[in-house]
Design a protein around this motif. Structure first.
Motif, PDB file in Angstrom:
ATOM      1  N   TYR A  75       0.857  -1.192   0.000  1.00  7.40           N
ATOM      2  CA  TYR A  75       0.000   0.000   0.000  1.00  7.40           C
ATOM      3  C   TYR A  75       0.890   1.238   0.000  1.00  7.40           C
ATOM      4  O   TYR A  75       1.863   1.301   0.758  1.00  7.40           O
ATOM      5  CB  TYR A  75      -0.884  -0.007   1.261  1.00  7.40           C
ATOM      6  CG  TYR A  75      -1.728  -1.258   1.367  1.00  7.40           C
ATOM      7  CD1 TYR A  75      -2.962  -1.337   0.743  1.00  7.40           C
ATOM      8  CD2 TYR A  75      -1.260  -2.372   2.063  1.00  7.40           C
ATOM      9  CE1 TYR A  75      -3.727  -2.502   0.818  1.00  7.40           C
ATOM     10  CE2 TYR A  75      -2.014  -3.535   2.153  1.00  7.40           C
ATOM     11  CZ  TYR A  75      -3.244  -3.592   1.525  1.00  7.40           C
ATOM     12  OH  TYR A  75      -3.984  -4.737   1.598  1.00  7.40           O
ATOM     13  N   PHE A 114      -0.143  -5.049   8.964  1.00  7.59           N
ATOM     14  CA  PHE A 114       0.638  -6.135   8.372  1.00  7.59           C
ATOM     15  C   PHE A 114       1.588  -6.818   9.334  1.00  7.59           C
ATOM     16  O   PHE A 114       2.208  -7.811   8.990  1.00  7.59           O
ATOM     17  CB  PHE A 114       1.371  -5.688   7.100  1.00  7.59           C
ATOM     18  CG  PHE A 114       2.248  -4.460   7.253  1.00  7.59           C
ATOM     19  CD1 PHE A 114       3.444  -4.524   7.935  1.00  7.59           C
ATOM     20  CD2 PHE A 114       1.876  -3.258   6.672  1.00  7.59           C
ATOM     21  CE1 PHE A 114       4.262  -3.414   8.050  1.00  7.59           C
ATOM     22  CE2 PHE A 114       2.684  -2.130   6.785  1.00  7.59           C
ATOM     23  CZ  PHE A 114       3.882  -2.211   7.483  1.00  7.59           C
ATOM     24  N   SER A 152      -3.786  -6.525   5.993  1.00  4.19           N
ATOM     25  CA  SER A 152      -3.245  -6.393   4.639  1.00  4.19           C
ATOM     26  C   SER A 152      -3.630  -7.653   3.877  1.00  4.19           C
ATOM     27  O   SER A 152      -3.691  -8.743   4.457  1.00  4.19           O
ATOM     28  CB  SER A 152      -1.724  -6.254   4.688  1.00  4.19           C
ATOM     29  OG  SER A 152      -1.145  -7.393   5.270  1.00  4.19           O
ATOM     30  N   LYS A 175      10.599  -6.331  -1.747  1.00  4.21           N
ATOM     31  CA  LYS A 175       9.545  -5.616  -2.465  1.00  4.21           C
ATOM     32  C   LYS A 175       9.729  -5.744  -3.971  1.00  4.21           C
ATOM     33  O   LYS A 175      10.850  -5.891  -4.473  1.00  4.21           O
ATOM     34  CB  LYS A 175       9.493  -4.143  -2.048  1.00  4.21           C
ATOM     35  CG  LYS A 175      10.755  -3.362  -2.285  1.00  4.21           C
ATOM     36  CD  LYS A 175      10.611  -1.940  -1.745  1.00  4.21           C
ATOM     37  CE  LYS A 175      11.944  -1.214  -1.768  1.00  4.21           C
ATOM     38  NZ  LYS A 175      11.915   0.125  -1.218  1.00  4.21           N
ATOM     39  N   LYS A 213      12.739  10.396   5.340  1.00  7.65           N
ATOM     40  CA  LYS A 213      13.899   9.508   5.433  1.00  7.65           C
ATOM     41  C   LYS A 213      15.106  10.245   5.993  1.00  7.65           C
ATOM     42  O   LYS A 213      15.409  11.364   5.571  1.00  7.65           O
ATOM     43  CB  LYS A 213      14.266   8.967   4.051  1.00  7.65           C
ATOM     44  CG  LYS A 213      13.369   7.835   3.622  1.00  7.65           C
ATOM     45  CD  LYS A 213      13.987   6.982   2.545  1.00  7.65           C
ATOM     46  CE  LYS A 213      13.065   5.814   2.291  1.00  7.65           C
ATOM     47  NZ  LYS A 213      13.474   4.974   1.202  1.00  7.65           N
TER      48      LYS A 213
HETATM   49  P1  ATP Z   1       9.457   2.703  -0.545  1.00  8.18           P
HETATM   50  O1  ATP Z   1       9.811   4.142  -0.813  1.00  8.18           O
HETATM   51  O2  ATP Z   1       9.647   1.767  -1.677  1.00  8.18           O
HETATM   52  O3  ATP Z   1       8.146   2.513   0.165  1.00  8.18           O
HETATM   53  P2  ATP Z   1      10.913   2.521   1.860  1.00  8.18           P
HETATM   54  O4  ATP Z   1      12.403   2.658   1.941  1.00  8.18           O
HETATM   55  O5  ATP Z   1      10.084   3.626   2.420  1.00  8.18           O
HETATM   56  O6  ATP Z   1      10.557   2.193   0.384  1.00  8.18           O
HETATM   57  P3  ATP Z   1      10.843  -0.259   2.332  1.00  8.18           P
HETATM   58  O7  ATP Z   1      11.108  -0.947   3.596  1.00  8.18           O
HETATM   59  O8  ATP Z   1      11.843  -0.410   1.281  1.00  8.18           O
HETATM   60  O9  ATP Z   1      10.489   1.238   2.651  1.00  8.18           O
HETATM   61  O10 ATP Z   1       9.470  -0.780   1.735  1.00  8.18           O
HETATM   62  C1  ATP Z   1       8.490  -1.163   2.628  1.00  8.18           C
HETATM   63  C2  ATP Z   1       7.537  -0.006   2.858  1.00  8.18           C
HETATM   64  O11 ATP Z   1       6.314  -0.312   2.233  1.00  8.18           O
HETATM   65  C3  ATP Z   1       7.233   0.111   4.335  1.00  8.18           C
HETATM   66  O12 ATP Z   1       8.023   1.124   4.906  1.00  8.18           O
HETATM   67  C4  ATP Z   1       5.751   0.397   4.405  1.00  8.18           C
HETATM   68  O13 ATP Z   1       5.548   1.772   4.629  1.00  8.18           O
HETATM   69  C5  ATP Z   1       5.213   0.076   3.033  1.00  8.18           C
HETATM   70  N1  ATP Z   1       4.243  -1.026   3.008  1.00  8.18           N
HETATM   71  C6  ATP Z   1       3.075  -0.996   2.336  1.00  8.18           C
HETATM   72  N2  ATP Z   1       2.430  -2.150   2.438  1.00  8.18           N
HETATM   73  C7  ATP Z   1       3.187  -2.971   3.201  1.00  8.18           C
HETATM   74  C8  ATP Z   1       3.060  -4.323   3.649  1.00  8.18           C
HETATM   75  N3  ATP Z   1       2.006  -5.066   3.332  1.00  8.18           N
HETATM   76  N4  ATP Z   1       4.052  -4.825   4.422  1.00  8.18           N
HETATM   77  C9  ATP Z   1       5.126  -4.083   4.735  1.00  8.18           C
HETATM   78  N5  ATP Z   1       5.322  -2.808   4.335  1.00  8.18           N
HETATM   79  C10 ATP Z   1       4.362  -2.255   3.568  1.00  8.18           C
END
Ligand code: ATP
Length: 593
Positions: A253, A344, A379, A425, A566
């Motif tokens: 999401y 989630f 989720s 991801k 970030k």
């Molecule tokens: P991005 O900008 O791609 O979201 P990121 O660096 O913020 O990346 P990552 O840990 O790489 O974060 O990707 C996971 C992110 O996706 C989590 O921080 C969360 O906010 C979001 N997310 C959405 N759906 C889910 C899910 N089902 N499980 C885990 N994380 C999820």
């Protein structure tokens, strides 16, 4: 410990260009502090007045600091302003005026760490009517009884501009050395830090209770856990292979990550962001729902808050969810565009720590406590070993306006504070393009030349984060594609974070016109990753004997500006760039067999 000693150490740290030396100086300083001074000292090194979730903002306005310097030194404010215009650093201006102060109103008292920390805390937290004058008075008092070098750091601290360039990992290594004499205890300190997000507290427990204290460290409700992060891979086959042939895949999401802490007994709910700030007031509907829709006395769970249209089943774009990040009119917004929480993960329930339990067990427990159908939902996910099923789940998610999927290792614990392959991801943006966007850290910038001279800004030098070495390695120069508005914005923000020489944690063979403290992250898109002898990201001797690192080719900024969600340590890592380069090579080979 006297604050004058701290100021001397800070001065030394500013002049250091190697991280190892920095650890040694920090260790020496921490050893000088008494047990009860460790906590404030750690916060000070971080440039903060507490952990991020405490929400105590340092950063009072420049004009207050100018007024306080004038008041403490007996000079006119306009003289202070004039000096500041020349130095560009109110710390140096404070040092200068306190060094030649006309008034000796107070005898120089010997300020200690706790005294200074307490005064600055008071200045930061005083609010309400007349608070501006009160702040100036308190700051003037602190400056008047300080020595010039102390004044430099007091001024910078209250402005929120201490910028020592010391990262959390460096502080942990110094703490480790302080107690055990070795840097190697850092890992266990990191585990403790990951579950409380409060380095001051970790330092204090370590200093007072030693190794045992850290080993017995446990989750505390209402102290956020540092979030687990996902690695990335571009195909279902590769993800399944990495996961041992079978895994869960969840919808990804595109909303705001929310960590919910709940105590029914206390009727208290707190919601923390990905950056561990307390965002509870932003989510009134989720806060209310947590009390009604979660079947547990106490819990810590995680989910993505997102605007979702129940009737059509469509998810609103991120830009609409993010509108919630505002100070006023939230209740109204929550009626117009209510958010849902797609839960989630579950990290803690009714006194029991769930972090070490396998994903599948955490998920089952989560399913048993989320009633579903209301504001808080689970989720969506499937468990599969079939690449075909995987692909069709992914395509379906994307059709519904989702970002992609996150695959989860069924057997893995919750890996707090780390990007690991237990979550992988795969995003829609990986399709048809060479690579995902990359989040890079700004480490320097350039003068504007030609028509850009009027903006005083001509481009950025950016880096990835090498988490193993805790340094920033350059990966690209971005010189084109800026709008006028962006140029003005970058200039005004970066000017404030300018530093005299290359920060100790930046590794670079390129010299920008100005170095900046590595604190800002921007998202960029590039045509491809290439090998480059100029950049230090992944720099090594290659099989053919050449020495090369990685670089982004034709980079352009895609974030609106700075990515506020970030920190620099959460930027794309060097390791991720290496992986993306490998992926890119594979894709090219399969396109041109
Ligand atoms: P991005 O900008 O791609 O979201 P990121 O660096 O913020 O990346 P990552 O840990 O790489 O974060 O990707 C996971 C992110 O996706 C989590 O921080 C969360 O906010 C979001 N997310 C959405 N759906 C889910 C899910 N089902 N499980 C885990 N994380 C999820």
């Amino acid at each position: 410990m006297l604050f004058s000693d701290v100021a001397e150490y800070f001065d030394k740290i500013e002049g250091i260009s190697s991280r190892l030396q920095m650890i040694d100086v920090l260790t020496e300083m921490l050893k000088k502090a008494r047990e009860h001074e460790i906590k404030p000292l750690v916060y000070m090194i971080q440039g903060m007045l507490g952990p991020p979730f405490a929400g105590i903002e340092v950063g009072i306005a420049e004009s207050f600091v100018e007024a306080a310097i004038a008041d403490a030194s007996g000079y006119e404010k306009k003289e202070v302003v004039e000096n500041f215009r020349r130095t560009g650093d109110l710390g140096s201006t404070a040092e200068f005026f306190i060094g030649k102060k006309r008034l000796k109103r107070m005898s120089e008292s010997k300020l200690d760490v706790n005294g200074i920390f307490g005064s600055i805390m008071k200045i930061a937290t005083t609010s309400g009517e007349g608070s501006q004058q009160a702040k100036i008075k308190m700051l003037s008092g602190a400056l008047a009884s300080s020595r010039p070098l102390e004044a430099r750091y007091i001024a910078r601290f209250v402005l929120g501009e201490l910028r020592l360039g010391v990262g959390d990992a460096t502080i942990m290594e110094a703490l480790s050395k302080m107690v055990t004499g070795e840097r190697t205890f850092k890992e266990r300190l990191e585990n403790a830090y990951n579950i409380c997000s409060d380095l001051g507290k970790v330092g204090e427990v370590f200093a007072t209770k030693g190794v045992k204290g850290i080993e017995n460290f446990s989750i505390s409700l209402f102290e956020p856990i540092r979030p687990a992060l996902a690695e990335r891979l571009p195909t279902a086959e590769e993800i399944l292979r990495k996961m041992g042939g079978r895994c869960a895949i969840e919808s990804k999401y595109d909303g705001l990550r929310a960590q919910v802490h709940l105590s029914k007994k206390k009727k208290r709910v707190e919601i923390f962001s990905r950056r561990l700030e307390k965002l509870t007031p932003m989510f009134p509907e989720i806060t209310r729902a947590a009390l009604d829709e979660i079947n547990a006395e106490e819990a810590i769970l995680e989910g993505e808050a997102i605007a979702y249209d129940e009737v059509s089943g469509e998810f609103h774009p991120f830009q609409e969810t993010i509108q919630r990040k505002r100070k006023h009119g939230i209740e109204k917004k929550s009626e117009e565009l209510p958010l849902h929480l797609f839960a989630f993960d579950l990290m803690y329930i009714n006194g029991e720590d769930y972090l070490d339990k396998p994903y599948e067990e955490r998920r089952k427990k989560l399913e048993s406590i989320v009633k579903g159908g209301g504001t808080i939902r689970l989720s969506d996910r499937i468990i599969t070993s079939s690449p075909k099923e995987f692909e069709s789940y992914f395509n379906n998610a994307v059709e519904h306006g989702l970002e992609g999927i996150i695959a989860k290792d069924l057997h893995s614990r919750y890996v707090a504070g780390a990007r690991k392959f237990s979550w992988i991801k795969m995003k829609r943006s990986y399709r048809g393009e060479l690579s995902d966007t990359v989040d890079v850290v700004i480490v320097g910038y350039y003068f504007g030349r030609g028509i850009r001279a009027e903006f005083g800004f001509g481009g950025l030098l950016c880096a990835t984060y090498n988490e193993k070495k805790d340094v920033f390695e350059t990966v690209t120069r971005i010189g084109t594609g800026f709008t006028e508005k962006q140029m003005k914005m970058f200039k005004s923000i970066l000017e404030k974070s300018k530093v005299k020489s290359k920060p100790a944690r930046v590794v670079s063979n390129i010299e920008p016109d100005f170095w900046v403290d590595p604190e800002y992250v921007v998202t960029v898109k590039a045509d491809e990753i290439t090998l480059s002898p100029m950049h230090t990201c992944g720099l090594e001797t290659r099989a053919d004997g050449t020495v090369a690192g990685y670089a982004l080719r034709f980079p352009r900024i895609v974030s609106d500006g700075i990515r506020g969600d970030k920190s620099s340590e959460e930027a794309t890592t060097t390791k991720e760039i290496v992986e993306m380069f490998k992926q890119q090579r594979k894709t090219k080979l399969s396109d041109n067999p």
